[in-house]
Motif scaffolding. Structure first.
Motif, PDB file in Angstrom:
ATOM      1  N   UNK A 168      -7.987  12.940  12.814  1.00 29.39           N
ATOM      2  CA  UNK A 168      -6.908  12.953  11.828  1.00 29.39           C
ATOM      3  C   UNK A 168      -6.870  11.622  11.092  1.00 29.39           C
ATOM      4  N   UNK A 169      -6.705  11.724   9.779  1.00 34.04           N
ATOM      5  CA  UNK A 169      -6.650  10.528   8.958  1.00 34.04           C
ATOM      6  C   UNK A 169      -5.546  10.604   7.931  1.00 34.04           C
ATOM      7  N   UNK A 170      -5.392   9.517   7.203  1.00 26.89           N
ATOM      8  CA  UNK A 170      -4.399   9.435   6.138  1.00 26.89           C
ATOM      9  C   UNK A 170      -5.048   8.792   4.927  1.00 26.89           C
ATOM     10  N   UNK A 171      -4.491   9.077   3.759  1.00 26.71           N
ATOM     11  CA  UNK A 171      -5.001   8.496   2.520  1.00 26.71           C
ATOM     12  C   UNK A 171      -4.182   7.263   2.170  1.00 26.71           C
ATOM     13  N   UNK A 172      -4.885   6.159   1.914  1.00 21.43           N
ATOM     14  CA  UNK A 172      -4.247   4.886   1.584  1.00 21.43           C
ATOM     15  C   UNK A 172      -4.685   4.460   0.192  1.00 21.43           C
ATOM     16  N   UNK A 173      -3.710   4.005  -0.588  1.00 23.47           N
ATOM     17  CA  UNK A 173      -4.022   3.426  -1.899  1.00 23.47           C
ATOM     18  C   UNK A 173      -3.406   2.030  -1.941  1.00 23.47           C
ATOM     19  N   UNK A 179       4.266   0.460   2.126  1.00 16.58           N
ATOM     20  CA  UNK A 179       4.276  -0.559   3.167  1.00 16.58           C
ATOM     21  C   UNK A 179       3.784  -1.890   2.629  1.00 16.58           C
ATOM     22  N   UNK A 180       4.290  -2.956   3.196  1.00 13.53           N
ATOM     23  CA  UNK A 180       3.703  -4.273   2.960  1.00 13.53           C
ATOM     24  C   UNK A 180       2.849  -4.558   4.188  1.00 13.53           C
ATOM     25  N   UNK A 181       1.570  -4.859   3.970  1.00 11.01           N
ATOM     26  CA  UNK A 181       0.646  -5.078   5.071  1.00 11.01           C
ATOM     27  C   UNK A 181      -0.145  -6.367   4.866  1.00 11.01           C
ATOM     28  N   UNK A 182      -0.647  -6.866   5.961  1.00 10.91           N
ATOM     29  CA  UNK A 182      -1.620  -7.959   5.927  1.00 10.91           C
ATOM     30  C   UNK A 182      -2.980  -7.303   6.095  1.00 10.91           C
ATOM     31  N   UNK A 183      -3.872  -7.530   5.143  1.00 12.61           N
ATOM     32  CA  UNK A 183      -5.231  -6.993   5.204  1.00 12.61           C
ATOM     33  C   UNK A 183      -6.171  -8.141   5.516  1.00 12.61           C
ATOM     34  N   UNK A 184      -6.855  -8.049   6.641  1.00 11.61           N
ATOM     35  CA  UNK A 184      -7.845  -9.049   7.008  1.00 11.61           C
ATOM     36  C   UNK A 184      -9.220  -8.487   6.720  1.00 11.61           C
ATOM     37  N   UNK A 185      -9.967  -9.186   5.887  1.00 13.85           N
ATOM     38  CA  UNK A 185     -11.329  -8.801   5.524  1.00 13.85           C
ATOM     39  C   UNK A 185     -12.277  -9.519   6.478  1.00 13.85           C
ATOM     40  N   UNK A 219       0.842  -1.191   0.000  1.00 13.41           N
ATOM     41  CA  UNK A 219       0.000   0.000   0.000  1.00 13.41           C
ATOM     42  C   UNK A 219       0.879   1.243   0.000  1.00 13.41           C
ATOM     43  N   UNK A 220       0.296   2.336  -0.489  1.00 13.17           N
ATOM     44  CA  UNK A 220       0.940   3.647  -0.421  1.00 13.17           C
ATOM     45  C   UNK A 220       0.156   4.490   0.563  1.00 13.17           C
ATOM     46  N   UNK A 221       0.857   5.346   1.283  1.00 16.04           N
ATOM     47  CA  UNK A 221       0.211   6.285   2.195  1.00 16.04           C
ATOM     48  C   UNK A 221       0.688   7.678   1.824  1.00 16.04           C
ATOM     49  N   UNK A 222      -0.275   8.576   1.609  1.00 20.84           N
ATOM     50  CA  UNK A 222       0.078   9.939   1.208  1.00 20.84           C
ATOM     51  C   UNK A 222       0.717  10.682   2.380  1.00 20.84           C
ATOM     52  N   UNK A 223       1.281  11.831   2.074  1.00 17.63           N
ATOM     53  CA  UNK A 223       2.059  12.574   3.066  1.00 17.63           C
ATOM     54  C   UNK A 223       1.228  13.503   3.942  1.00 17.63           C
ATOM     55  N   UNK A 224      -0.006  13.791   3.558  1.00 14.96           N
ATOM     56  CA  UNK A 224      -0.782  14.778   4.307  1.00 14.96           C
ATOM     57  C   UNK A 224      -1.818  14.139   5.232  1.00 14.96           C
ATOM     58  N   UNK A 283       8.150  -2.016   6.314  1.00 15.96           N
ATOM     59  CA  UNK A 283       8.251  -0.699   5.697  1.00 15.96           C
ATOM     60  C   UNK A 283       9.135  -0.860   4.456  1.00 15.96           C
ATOM     61  N   UNK A 284       8.556  -0.539   3.298  1.00 10.37           N
ATOM     62  CA  UNK A 284       9.317  -0.644   2.044  1.00 10.37           C
ATOM     63  C   UNK A 284      10.079   0.652   1.798  1.00 10.37           C
ATOM     64  N   UNK A 285       9.383   1.799   1.941  1.00  6.59           N
ATOM     65  CA  UNK A 285      10.069   3.078   1.766  1.00  6.59           C
ATOM     66  C   UNK A 285       9.348   4.172   2.528  1.00  6.59           C
ATOM     67  N   UNK A 286      10.126   5.197   2.875  1.00  2.00           N
ATOM     68  CA  UNK A 286       9.617   6.400   3.548  1.00  2.00           C
ATOM     69  C   UNK A 286      10.351   7.569   2.894  1.00  2.00           C
TER      70      UNK A 286
END
Length: 116
Positions: A52-57, A85-91, A33-38, A109-112
């Motif tokens: 406060x939240x973050x945008x995830x794609x 990030x590499x994440x485990x998503x549980x539905x 997943x990607x997480x935006x900076x704002x 964490x892949x990159x920051x």
């Protein structure tokens, strides 16, 4: 011999008819997943005000979705950085009425990257 074939066919039909098509179980997948900076405002179920939240794609999707900054177990969001990030998503098959139907858990964490 003929009875054995008929019996085998009957058992096969019974076995196939007993499968669970209702998806009444949780299932998980690993995704990048990607997480935006704002920081963005997010409405949480049952809360009177925004948090406060973050945008995830999620990898492979074009749309960004807003989640609270605490949604990813094991991850601490810092504004001003773009994350991969590499994440485990549980539905969740039966999520609470006042909560999300997915759970995120940090694998790595892949990159920051600092965003100016």
């Amino acid at each position: 011999m003929k009875k054995a074939i008929i019996l085998a066919g009957f058992l096969l039909v019974c076995a196939l008819s007993c499968t669970d098509d209702n998806n009444d179980y949780d299932w998980s997948e690993e995704k990048v997943i990607e997480i935006s900076s704002e920081i963005v405002p997010v409405n949480i179920f049952g809360e009177p005000s925004e948090v406060d939240g973050m945008l995830i794609r999620i990898d492979g999707e074009n749309q960004w979705k807003a989640y609270p900054i605490t949604i990813i177990d094991g991850f601490e969001f810092e504004p001003g950085y773009l994350y991969s990030l590499k994440v485990k998503i549980t539905h969740l098959a039966n999520p609470p009425l006042d909560d999300y139907n997915v759970r995120f858990k940090l694998i790595s964490l892949i990159s920051k990257t600092k965003v100016e």
